[in-house]
Write a protein that holds these residues in place. Sequence first.
Motif, PDB file in Angstrom:
ATOM      1  N   THR A 150      10.239  12.218  -5.815  1.00 48.36           N
ATOM      2  CA  THR A 150      10.118  12.844  -4.500  1.00 48.36           C
ATOM      3  C   THR A 150       9.716  11.761  -3.510  1.00 48.36           C
ATOM      4  N   ILE A 151      10.652  11.320  -2.693  1.00 46.92           N
ATOM      5  CA  ILE A 151      10.407  10.267  -1.709  1.00 46.92           C
ATOM      6  C   ILE A 151      10.467  10.886  -0.320  1.00 46.92           C
ATOM      7  N   GLU A 152       9.413  10.651   0.459  1.00 44.33           N
ATOM      8  CA  GLU A 152       9.301  11.230   1.794  1.00 44.33           C
ATOM      9  C   GLU A 152       9.231  10.130   2.838  1.00 44.33           C
ATOM     10  N   ASP A 153       9.248  10.519   4.117  1.00 49.53           N
ATOM     11  CA  ASP A 153       9.335   9.532   5.194  1.00 49.53           C
ATOM     12  C   ASP A 153       8.179   8.534   5.181  1.00 49.53           C
ATOM     13  N   ASP A 154       6.975   9.001   4.826  1.00 40.22           N
ATOM     14  CA  ASP A 154       5.848   8.065   4.822  1.00 40.22           C
ATOM     15  C   ASP A 154       5.969   7.058   3.692  1.00 40.22           C
ATOM     16  N   ASP A 155       6.616   7.427   2.590  1.00 41.47           N
ATOM     17  CA  ASP A 155       6.877   6.464   1.517  1.00 41.47           C
ATOM     18  C   ASP A 155       7.824   5.367   2.007  1.00 41.47           C
ATOM     19  N   ILE A 156       8.862   5.783   2.691  1.00 39.27           N
ATOM     20  CA  ILE A 156       9.833   4.823   3.223  1.00 39.27           C
ATOM     21  C   ILE A 156       9.165   3.909   4.245  1.00 39.27           C
ATOM     22  N   ALA A 157       8.309   4.481   5.084  1.00 38.31           N
ATOM     23  CA  ALA A 157       7.605   3.687   6.094  1.00 38.31           C
ATOM     24  C   ALA A 157       6.682   2.664   5.447  1.00 38.31           C
ATOM     25  N   ALA A 158       6.029   3.047   4.355  1.00 35.40           N
ATOM     26  CA  ALA A 158       5.116   2.120   3.674  1.00 35.40           C
ATOM     27  C   ALA A 158       5.871   0.907   3.142  1.00 35.40           C
ATOM     28  N   VAL A 159       7.052   1.146   2.571  1.00 31.78           N
ATOM     29  CA  VAL A 159       7.857   0.037   2.060  1.00 31.78           C
ATOM     30  C   VAL A 159       8.394  -0.800   3.220  1.00 31.78           C
ATOM     31  N   ALA A 160       8.822  -0.141   4.291  1.00 33.07           N
ATOM     32  CA  ALA A 160       9.335  -0.871   5.455  1.00 33.07           C
ATOM     33  C   ALA A 160       8.258  -1.776   6.056  1.00 33.07           C
ATOM     34  N   ASP A 161       7.007  -1.317   6.063  1.00 38.39           N
ATOM     35  CA  ASP A 161       5.923  -2.150   6.582  1.00 38.39           C
ATOM     36  C   ASP A 161       5.786  -3.439   5.780  1.00 38.39           C
ATOM     37  N   VAL A 162       5.939  -3.345   4.461  1.00 39.44           N
ATOM     38  CA  VAL A 162       5.871  -4.556   3.634  1.00 39.44           C
ATOM     39  C   VAL A 162       7.041  -5.474   3.948  1.00 39.44           C
ATOM     40  N   SER A 179       6.270  -7.593   6.701  1.00 42.47           N
ATOM     41  CA  SER A 179       5.076  -8.423   6.561  1.00 42.47           C
ATOM     42  C   SER A 179       5.443  -9.809   6.045  1.00 42.47           C
ATOM     43  N   GLU A 180       4.426 -10.626   5.835  1.00 37.67           N
ATOM     44  CA  GLU A 180       4.649 -11.996   5.371  1.00 37.67           C
ATOM     45  C   GLU A 180       4.689 -12.102   3.847  1.00 37.67           C
ATOM     46  N   ALA A 181       4.261 -11.073   3.158  1.00 38.53           N
ATOM     47  CA  ALA A 181       4.174 -11.148   1.692  1.00 38.53           C
ATOM     48  C   ALA A 181       4.943 -10.002   1.055  1.00 38.53           C
ATOM     49  N   LEU A 182       5.991 -10.347   0.313  1.00 43.09           N
ATOM     50  CA  LEU A 182       6.734  -9.339  -0.443  1.00 43.09           C
ATOM     51  C   LEU A 182       6.190  -9.196  -1.857  1.00 43.09           C
ATOM     52  N   THR A 183       5.443 -10.200  -2.315  1.00 44.97           N
ATOM     53  CA  THR A 183       4.788 -10.119  -3.618  1.00 44.97           C
ATOM     54  C   THR A 183       3.510 -10.932  -3.555  1.00 44.97           C
ATOM     55  N   GLY A 184       2.526 -10.525  -4.362  1.00 43.64           N
ATOM     56  CA  GLY A 184       1.266 -11.251  -4.376  1.00 43.64           C
ATOM     57  C   GLY A 184       0.418 -11.044  -3.146  1.00 43.64           C
ATOM     58  N   GLY A 185       0.683  -9.982  -2.390  1.00 43.55           N
ATOM     59  CA  GLY A 185      -0.039  -9.743  -1.149  1.00 43.55           C
ATOM     60  C   GLY A 185      -1.056  -8.625  -1.248  1.00 43.55           C
ATOM     61  N   ASP A 192       4.697  -6.337  -3.877  1.00 40.74           N
ATOM     62  CA  ASP A 192       4.079  -5.537  -2.816  1.00 40.74           C
ATOM     63  C   ASP A 192       4.961  -4.356  -2.425  1.00 40.74           C
ATOM     64  N   LEU A 193       6.264  -4.507  -2.543  1.00 44.69           N
ATOM     65  CA  LEU A 193       7.169  -3.390  -2.246  1.00 44.69           C
ATOM     66  C   LEU A 193       6.887  -2.219  -3.176  1.00 44.69           C
ATOM     67  N   HIS A 194       6.806  -2.516  -4.468  1.00 43.98           N
ATOM     68  CA  HIS A 194       6.516  -1.460  -5.443  1.00 43.98           C
ATOM     69  C   HIS A 194       5.140  -0.851  -5.212  1.00 43.98           C
ATOM     70  N   CYS A 195       4.163  -1.714  -4.944  1.00 40.30           N
ATOM     71  CA  CYS A 195       2.788  -1.230  -4.806  1.00 40.30           C
ATOM     72  C   CYS A 195       2.593  -0.426  -3.529  1.00 40.30           C
ATOM     73  N   ALA A 196       3.301  -0.769  -2.463  1.00 43.88           N
ATOM     74  CA  ALA A 196       3.208   0.022  -1.234  1.00 43.88           C
ATOM     75  C   ALA A 196       3.745   1.425  -1.471  1.00 43.88           C
ATOM     76  N   LEU A 197       4.878   1.513  -2.165  1.00 46.01           N
ATOM     77  CA  LEU A 197       5.422   2.834  -2.507  1.00 46.01           C
ATOM     78  C   LEU A 197       4.458   3.570  -3.421  1.00 46.01           C
ATOM     79  N   GLY A 198       3.908   2.860  -4.413  1.00 44.50           N
ATOM     80  CA  GLY A 198       2.996   3.496  -5.350  1.00 44.50           C
ATOM     81  C   GLY A 198       1.744   4.039  -4.670  1.00 44.50           C
ATOM     82  N   ALA A 199       1.181   3.294  -3.736  1.00 46.53           N
ATOM     83  CA  ALA A 199      -0.023   3.753  -3.043  1.00 46.53           C
ATOM     84  C   ALA A 199       0.273   4.969  -2.177  1.00 46.53           C
ATOM     85  N   SER A 200       1.437   4.961  -1.517  1.00 45.55           N
ATOM     86  CA  SER A 200       1.823   6.114  -0.703  1.00 45.55           C
ATOM     87  C   SER A 200       1.999   7.353  -1.573  1.00 45.55           C
ATOM     88  N   GLN A 201       2.616   7.173  -2.733  1.00 41.81           N
ATOM     89  CA  GLN A 201       2.814   8.283  -3.662  1.00 41.81           C
ATOM     90  C   GLN A 201       1.487   8.758  -4.258  1.00 41.81           C
TER      91      GLN A 201
END
Length: 396
Positions: A8-20, A23-29, A257-266
Motif C-alpha cells: 500500500t503506497i500513498e502520496d506521503d510515501d512517494i513524497a518521502a522518497v522524492a525528498d531523498v 537530497s545530497e545522499a542517496l545512501t549512507g545518509g 536512503d531511498l529504501h529507508c525513507a519509504l520504510g520510515a513513512s510506512q
Amino acid sequence: MIPYGRHTIEDDDIAAVADVLRSEALTGGAAVGRFETALAAVSAAPHAVVCASGTAALHLVAMGLGLGPGDAVVVPSVTFLATANAARYVGADVRFADVDPDTGLMTPETLEEALARPSPGRPRAVIAVHLNGQCADMAGLLTVAERHGLTVVEDACHALGGAYRLDGIRHPVGAAPRSAAACFSFHPVKTVAMGEGGAITTRDDALADRVRRFRNHGMTRDPGAFTETAQAFDPSGAANPWYYEMAEPGFNYRASDLHCALGASQLAKLDRFLARRRALAARYDRALEPFAPLVRPIPRGPTEDDGWHLYVALIDFAALGQTRARVMERLRVAGIGTQVHYLPVHRQPYYRALDPDITLPGADAYYARCLSLPLFPDLDDGAVERVAATLGEILS
C-alpha cells in the motif's frame, strides 16, 4: 485480479522518497538513521540495524553470533528458504524441527525432538519463526533452548507489530527480551514495505556492533577499534582521515536512503495497517464458517496482537476430492490470486540430499492443507466475501 498480497503506497510515501532524490545522499545518509530509530521505538529494542533484506538480516546474525562449521542450527521446516540457508551460508549444519500440523509453528516438543535426533553438528542456536504473523510459543521454546544452552534468534519477518508475553510481561515482537536478536523483512508483500529491505533488532551491544560492521564489508572507521597503528595514525596521534580497517570480511548488505525513507513513512502507518489486516482476518474467519470442518482458519494461539502477514486457510483437499493446484487455477480464472506458504524446507532437493531419511509428519500435514488467501490493507470487505464465496463454490 486480486493478488494474495500487495503493498500500500500513498502520496506521503512517494513524497518521502522524492525528498531523498532531491537530497545530497542517496545512501549512507540521515534517512537510514531515522528509520533505525523509528524501528527501535516500535520494537522496544535498544538497537535496530537496517540491511538489504530479511535474508541478509538472518545471515548477518549468524555471522555476528560466530556460528560456523561444526555447529548446528535448529530451524522449523515450515518457513521460507532463507531461515535455513542463513545457517548454511556460515558453514553450520541445519537440523529441522517438525511443527504443529494446524499452525505450522515449531513447538517446545518438536524442538526437543529435533535436539534428540542424531544429526551432524553440535546444536548452538535455534531460529524461532513467527509464521503468518502468529508468534511461536516463546516462553516454551526459550525454556527448552536455555536448558540445552542454545542461543535463540527470532525470525520475525512475518510478525512486525505482533507481541507475546514472557513472565507476565507483554513484549512487542523485536524487543527480544531473552533472544539474541529478531530479524525482519520489508519485502513489498509484508506489512511495511521498503521495496527490498530487512533489519535486526537486539539488546546485545556487541552483536549490534558486529552486524553493523558485517553489513558494510566488515569495515570500521572507529579509531578506537584500529589495530594497525603505524598506518592508522599520523605522527601527532590523530587518525588518518581516509583510513579504515577490516578485521574480518563482511558483505555489502546496506539499505539505501531511498529504501529507508519509504520504510520510515510506512512504519508511521503500522498501527493502521495492522488494524486493517486484523479486521480482514476476522472477516475471513466468519466468512469461512459455513465450510467447516473441511475448510477452516489456522487456530489462534495464546499470543497477543498477531501481526497478520498472511491469512491461511486449512483445506482438506483429499476429503473434498480436489487437488490444490486445480483449486488455485479455478480461483485464478475467477480473478483471485492465492499462494502456498511453504513447501517444507526439509523436502527441498538440497536439504533432502543432506538428510534423505528425515520425516516430519506435522510439517507435511500442514503443507498438504494450507492455502494463503488475499490479505492486504487495501482489500475491501466485499472482496473477502467474494473470495470466500468463490472458494465455497469451487470446493462444493
